[in-house]
Design an enzyme around this catalytic site. Structure first.
Site, PDB file in Angstrom:
ATOM      1  CG  ASN A 278      -9.426  -1.773   1.616  1.00  0.00           C
ATOM      2  OD1 ASN A 278      -8.996  -2.895   1.849  1.00  0.00           O
ATOM      3  ND2 ASN A 278      -9.308  -0.771   2.484  1.00  0.00           N
ATOM      4  CD  GLU A 279     -10.250  -2.753   6.268  1.00  0.00           C
ATOM      5  OE1 GLU A 279     -10.306  -1.677   6.885  1.00  0.00           O
ATOM      6  OE2 GLU A 279      -9.483  -3.689   6.600  1.00  0.00           O
TER       7      GLU A 279
ATOM      8  CD  GLU B 298      -2.908   0.992   2.433  1.00  0.00           C
ATOM      9  OE1 GLU B 298      -2.826   0.040   3.236  1.00  0.00           O
ATOM     10  OE2 GLU B 298      -3.848   1.809   2.430  1.00  0.00           O
TER      11      GLU B 298
ATOM     12  CD  GLN C  62       0.335  -2.361   3.916  1.00  0.00           C
ATOM     13  OE1 GLN C  62       1.096  -1.730   3.197  1.00  0.00           O
ATOM     14  NE2 GLN C  62      -0.839  -1.880   4.324  1.00  0.00           N
TER      15      GLN C  62
ATOM     16  CD  GLU D 178      -5.980  -4.752   4.373  1.00  0.00           C
ATOM     17  OE1 GLU D 178      -5.885  -4.362   5.554  1.00  0.00           O
ATOM     18  OE2 GLU D 178      -6.410  -4.034   3.444  1.00  0.00           O
TER      19      GLU D 178
HETATM   20  O1  AHR Z   1      -2.945  -2.487   6.279  1.00  0.00           O
HETATM   21  C1  AHR Z   1      -3.266  -1.266   6.850  1.00  0.00           C
HETATM   22  C2  AHR Z   1      -4.746  -0.934   6.726  1.00  0.00           C
HETATM   23  O2  AHR Z   1      -5.498  -1.853   7.462  1.00  0.00           O
HETATM   24  C3  AHR Z   1      -5.349  -1.014   5.352  1.00  0.00           C
HETATM   25  O3  AHR Z   1      -5.127   0.142   4.615  1.00  0.00           O
HETATM   26  C4  AHR Z   1      -6.803  -1.168   5.639  1.00  0.00           C
HETATM   27  O4  AHR Z   1      -7.486  -1.856   4.624  1.00  0.00           O
HETATM   28  C5  AHR Z   1      -6.824  -1.915   6.956  1.00  0.00           C
HETATM   29  O5  AHR Z   1      -7.691  -1.360   7.860  1.00  0.00           O
END
Ligand code: AHR
Length: 520
Positions: free
Chosen positions: A193-194, A49, A373, A324
């Site tokens: 995303n989320e 990210e 990540q 994730e």
């Molecule tokens: O990985 C960090 C963050 O965690 C991501 O941007 C988000 O999708 C999650 O809440």
């Protein structure tokens, strides 16, 4: 008169000390004649990210940097990632994806802001072409996350046309003018995303309406992908929320021809409780046990989400994509809290193996996962500081597990035993096995116990085993880390394994992850 008493005391001392010195024993059996689902290589996926130095500094240094690079991308990082055979990389977020506007990252770049992660300037110098070049260099596939939160279906559709159209449309010509004549391959597409949180605080019903629109109009035009079309992944739940899963899967059951999905995501971090407060280094056995207890909740989570999916999709057409996962600790003191910088210790290596084993055991449903990540952020594979780079204990686990990519799951039976610390009891051992395409059998086995070694006697019905070799990862302390000055504190070493009369014996060090290849 004095002597016998002393002797008796020393004998007692020896007997008392013995249990801590001698290895415990455990039996294990791998039935190589039985096979299960394919362990999809995509469960070893990564997530990169625009966050902290995950991209800038970690991957991208720019073509004019004194750090050796190829078209601006660090050579040392590329070489390290090639070695772990990264199957796919999820990009550009995360929360960042729902504020990402791809046009700012092609041609003349437009600097924007990154309000989610420290409010810093996002230069957009690493954009679409740089990401695809990076994938090409590491030999991986694209998992793009399109902007549903603050973008439009048109913006996302145009991005995909820009990337994948072979015919000379205005967008394809623009791509060619920007240096890439041939259409790119986009293997996986995440729709938001989320969306229940940073992606727009949507209700599940509202999200499903968006999902139908995006999956209808955001197309992949690359003719080379006709035989293996791009897979579309819907936003799934965060943690144990089964209601979101119900809504999306129910809508998908008997869906119209005009929309479809291939995957449903699941996000779950090992955090114990929010906000993340556990230290990533400088902790003891107590925190080791607590974090591992928390990470093992992944099993229940995956089982419960899979059960809901089974109700609406018994044929398991829709994959559960854990895109994730990983440990989320308190930011390292002195670091920008918005950059999510943490250390990576032996505990994280053990944690990674336990999660990968859970995904492998659910291989029929969990066909993709992305650890959060890849570089410098959360449970990273690699840490960099200017020209320096270090491989983390988690990296080593991913490397040791490479033989499991696309291998066929083979059942292992074993008595896990128990490791107890205070009021926490964990299974002491965990193991998975698989057969690769050449027929070679592989065993991954984790000894969670931080004090006690274990001697394994393994029966191998189904194969005539001749020899075995492998690697083990451990260190002196549960919080041992690799640093730029001491990069090999936690590094794999040859495992103590042998095959005799078709049986395998193996000594597991305390707090270790071991992977063994068995030849027949
Ligand atoms: O990985 C960090 C963050 O965690 C991501 O941007 C988000 O999708 C999650 O809440």
């Amino acid at each position: 008169m004095v002597r016998p008493i002393l002797l008796r005391f020393s004998l007692i001392a020896l007997v008392l000390a013995a249990p801590a010195m001698a290895a415990d024993k455990a039996q294990l059996s791998i039935d190589a004649s039985k096979g299960g689902a394919k362990i999809d290589r995509n469960i070893f996926g990564q997530f990169a990210e625009h966050l902290g130095s995950g991209i800038y500094g970690g991957i991208w240094v720019g073509p004019d940097s004194p750090i050796p690079n190829t078209r601006g991308i660090r050579n040392d990082v590329v070489a390290a990632l090639r070695a772990i055979k990264v199957p796919n990389v999820r990009w550009p977020g995360g929360c960042f994806a729902d504020e990402y506007h791809w046009r700012k990252g092609i041609g003349a770049r437009a600097a924007t802001l990154n309000p989610n992660w420290g409010g810093v300037i996002e230069p957009n110098t690493f954009g679409t072409h740089e990401f695809m070049d990076f994938l090409d260099q590491i030999g991986s596939e694209a998992y793009l996350s399109v902007n549903v939160g603050s973008g439009t279906p048109q913006e996302a559709a145009e991005w995909l046309e820009y990337l994948t159209a072979a015919q000379p449309t205005a967008l394809a010509k623009e791509r060619a003018a920007n240096g890439h004549q041939a259409p790119y391959k986009v293997a996986y597409l995440g729709i938001g995303n989320e969306s229940w949180a940073c992606g727009g605080n949507m209700t599940a019903d509202y999200y499903v309406d968006q999902l139908k629109i995006y999956t209808r109009f955001v197309r992949n035009y690359n003719p080379a992908q006709q035989s293996k079309p791009m897979l579309k992944i819907a936003v799934g739940p965060g943690g144990p929320d089964t209601q979101w899963t119900e809504t999306v899967m129910k809508a998908h059951q008997g869906h119209e021809w005009s929309w479809d999905i291939d995957g449903l995501s699941l996000h779950s971090y090992t955090v114990v409780k929010w906000p993340p407060a556990y230290a990533s280094v400088g902790f003891g056995v107590n925190e080791y046990a607590q974090i591992l207890k928390s990470t093992l909740e992944m099993e229940d989570l995956v089982s419960k989400q899979s059960a809901v999916m089974d109700k609406y999709d018994p044929q398991k057409k829709v994959a559960l994509v854990v895109d994730e996962w990983g440990a989320w600790y308190a930011p390292l003191p002195g670091s920008n809290p918005g950059f999510l910088v943490q250390q990576n210790s032996l505990r994280d290596a053990v944690l990674a193996s336990l999660n990968l084993n859970i995904f492998a055991r659910h291989a029929d449903r969990v066909r993709m996962a992305n650890i959060a990540q890849m570089i410098n952020v959360l449970q990273a594979m690699i840490m960099t500081d200017k020209e320096k780079m270090v491989l983390t204990p988690t990296y080593h686990v991913f490397k040791m597990y490479v033989p499991f990519q696309d291998a066929t799951f083979v059942p292992v039976s074993f008595d896990a035993g128990r490791y107890t610390h205070g009021n926490i009891t964990l299974p002491r051992l965990d193991a998975i096995a698989a057969k690769d395409s050449s027929g070679k059998l592989w065993l991954a086995i984790t000894n969670v116990d931080p004090e006690q070694s274990v001697e394994i006697d393994a029966a191998l019905p189904g194969i005539a085993a001749k020899s075995a070799s492998g690697e083990t990862l451990t260190a002196t302390k549960v919080d041992s880390v690799n640093t730029f000055d001491a990069p090999n504190t936690v590094a794999p070493k040859p495992a103590a394994v042998k095959v005799d009369g078709g049986k395998l014996t193996l000594k597991l060090e305390p707090k270790s992850v071991t992977v063994i290849g068995i030849e027949q």
